[in-house]
Design an enzyme around this catalytic site. Structure first.
Site, PDB file in Angstrom:
ATOM      1  N   SER A 162      72.983  16.910  54.752  1.00 10.75           N
ATOM      2  CA  SER A 162      74.007  16.954  53.718  1.00 10.75           C
ATOM      3  C   SER A 162      74.514  18.376  53.544  1.00 10.75           C
ATOM      4  CB  SER A 162      73.442  16.436  52.400  1.00 10.75           C
ATOM      5  OG  SER A 162      72.459  17.338  51.921  1.00 10.75           O
ATOM      6  N   LYS A 163      75.455  18.525  52.648  1.00 10.81           N
ATOM      7  CA  LYS A 163      76.105  19.827  52.439  1.00 10.81           C
ATOM      8  C   LYS A 163      75.111  20.959  52.201  1.00 10.81           C
ATOM      9  CE  LYS A 163      79.355  16.734  51.439  1.00 10.81           C
ATOM     10  NZ  LYS A 163      78.368  15.691  51.826  1.00 10.81           N
ATOM     11  N   ARG A 164      74.039  20.622  51.514  1.00 16.90           N
ATOM     12  CA  ARG A 164      73.127  21.726  51.205  1.00 16.90           C
ATOM     13  C   ARG A 164      72.440  22.296  52.437  1.00 16.90           C
ATOM     14  NH1 ARG A 164      67.955  19.211  50.592  1.00 16.90           N
ATOM     15  NH2 ARG A 164      68.308  16.979  50.688  1.00 16.90           N
TER      16      ARG A 164
END
Length: 481
Positions: free
Chosen positions: A251-253
RNA sequence: GGCCCCGUCGUCUAGAGGCCUAGGACGCCGCCCUCUCAAGGCGGUAGCGUGGGUUCAAAUCCCAUCGGGGCUACCA
């Protein structure tokens, strides 16, 4: 059987690498088997779907070269391939299902359902909703006759079970006791994903559903729906998910996940495809690098790995370097010219471009990412007055620097001809004359002409820079010592 | 919690009972090459989650266990 597969993203976000991999596998499978690759837009979530996301998905699928034969934006015999254009069809199917007893109008409220699930959970059993909260039929008819709304749920036959053979995971079995009577039509009459996706797969004659593992537990719902429609279920293949370095779903993180970010960072579509394909599939014969065509040739869905794969930027970067080195010079120039102009701060003239072209073989093998070319080639086209601080103190503020610079000036001033070989010989002679090591004697020259301790090979760089520029830069640096 | 999926070097993987003192690739380390940085060459580091079985023989089969992930929406 003619293979028909589809990639059906929801335009609720940019095309991310995980989705791109799913698209790639669908593409490889379709091409390998001479089948049809269909692009569909599963945009039943009207609140989150946007045209911008839709456009992004199309753009990056094209950028990767994953051309689709049929579907969204490419035509085909099944309409728009956009689910939001087919609400009437989904309603028709849902109503037919109700008529034939496969589905029912549900009045159970959210609170009731929550209580039901909590009770089941507390009892340590399966929380699947089985329709037991519904009021008697008369009450529902009255409710509907009064013009009130209700959702339509699919009636999962109980007891029972659904089994299927997943191409990548093998035999899978789900007891219906843990499959909810799921909503197929919302109270506003719009279809849910399960309905729309299944109806489309049936209507479009999809033979193989290749998608992410996150949909594995929804598969019994889709098979049940398909059977209730009187159709034959497709063959399913669930791909493991992509993970971040911490083992959690990518994911984005974990950094960039949007395909656009990779193009901007300077990755080549060929490298992306090759790398993504390797995340869960191996080409065979201990090979790592393969073109799209070669992968099409050898692709085999049944050898796809069941393991979740961690997305490793390091390996992608390495692979991108491989593909950059593999580009031919013209291709490389057109890909990097805008980057160099950006770094230089102006458009390159005809003459500038010629100089850049001469530098290309030197920088091409030094870049892992396209933008690096900007910083490597910049020195050719700008005045050097912003010497790197560390470089200056480390190589210029030492005794060897003035000696080397003066020595270089002396041997280069009237050097004929101005070629790499002659420059090489002249400077090496100078080093010997002053008892300087190549490292000590050449670094000051490099800093003088490039402002940095790192540059393309020095002698070649000087030849391309030209005598006048070279001498001027060395004099400027010498004056600052 | 329930259900489902998964478990070989740090990472991606090869391996479908003896070919495995486990192979390849990235990374990392060292050496070589070398004007810097790369590239390239050579070498090295490191793994079958654990415990039981079955078998002459198990990374490969069985069981258990542990660990990870997914799903559990009128999202997809």
């Amino acid at each position: 059987m003619t293979v028909r597969v589809r990639f059906a993203p929801s335009p609720t976000g940019y095309l991310h690498v995980g989705a791109a991999r799913t698209a790639l596998y669908n593409y490889l499978f379709a091409r390998h088997s001479g089948g049809t690759f269909i692009l569909r837009s599963d945009d039943t979530d009207r609140a989150r779907s946007t045209d911008e996301f839709q456009a992004d998905i199309l753009e990056y699928l094209r950028w990767l070269g994953l051309e689709w034969d049929e579907g969204f934006d490419a035509g085909g015999r099944h309409g728009s391939y956009r689910q939001s254009d087919r609400y009437d069809r989904y309603r028709e199917v849902a109503h037919g299902l109700v008529r034939r007893g496969h589905a029912y109008y549900s009045l159970a409220t959210g609170e009731q359902l929550d209580a039901f699930k909590q009770a089941a959970r507390a009892a340590g059993t399966s929380p699947a909703y089985d329709g037991s909260l519904e009021p008697p039929y008369e009450e529902i008819s009255k409710w509907l006759a009064a013009g009130e709304t209700a959702v339509v749920r699919f009636k999962v036959p109980r007891p029972g079970e659904t089994t299927f053979t997943d191409v990548v995971r093998g035999d899978i079995r789900f007891d219906h006791a843990q499959v909810d009577d799921f909503v197929i039509l919302r109270s506003d009459g719009t279809p849910t994903y399960h309905l729309a996706s299944t109806v489309d797969d049936v209507d479009y004659g999809i033979t193989h559903v290749i998608r992410g593992e996150d949909l594995l537990s929804s598969t019994p719902k889709h098979i049940l729906l398909t059977q209730a429609m009187g159709a034959e279920p497709a063959i399913y293949a669930h791909l493991s998910l992509l993970m971040g370095p911490d083992g959690k779903k990518l994911s984005k993180r974990h950094g960039d996940t949007a395909m656009s970010a990779y193009r901007e960072a300077g990755y080549l579509p060929e490298a992306m495809n090759n790398y993504l394909a390797l995340l869960g599939w191996n080409i065979g014969d201990d090979e790592t690098i393969a073109s799209l065509d070669e992968m099409v040739e050898r692709f085999d869905l049944s050898t796809v790995s069941k393991n979740p794969a961690v997305f490793d930027h390091k390996k992608l970067e390495w692979m991108n370097g491989v593909y950059i080195r593999d580009m031919d010079d013209d291709e490389f120039v057109s890909a990097t010219l805008p980057i160099v102009e950006e770094a230089v701060g102006r458009a390159l003239s005809e003459g500038d471009r010629e100089r850049f072209a001469r530098l290309v073989p030197l920088v091409k093998e030094r870049a892992k990412l396209l933008p690096e070319v900007g910083s490597q080639a910049r020195f050719l086209f700008v005045e050097i007055d912003d010497y790197d601080e560390a470089a200056w103190s480390k190589v210029m503020e030492v005794d060897a620097a003035p000696v080397a610079l003066d020595g270089a000036l002396a041997v280069l001033e009237d050097l004929e001809p101005w070629t790499t070989e002659a420059i090489d010989a002249a400077l090496r002679g100078m080093l010997e004359e002053h008892g300087l090591s190549a490292r000590k004697g050449l670094q000051p020259i490099r800093v003088a002409i490039s402002g940095s301790m790192v540059s393309p090979p020095l002698f070649e760089s000087l030849e391309i820079l030209g005598r006048a520029e070279t001498l001027e830069r060395i004099r400027n640096a010498r004056a600052l010592l």
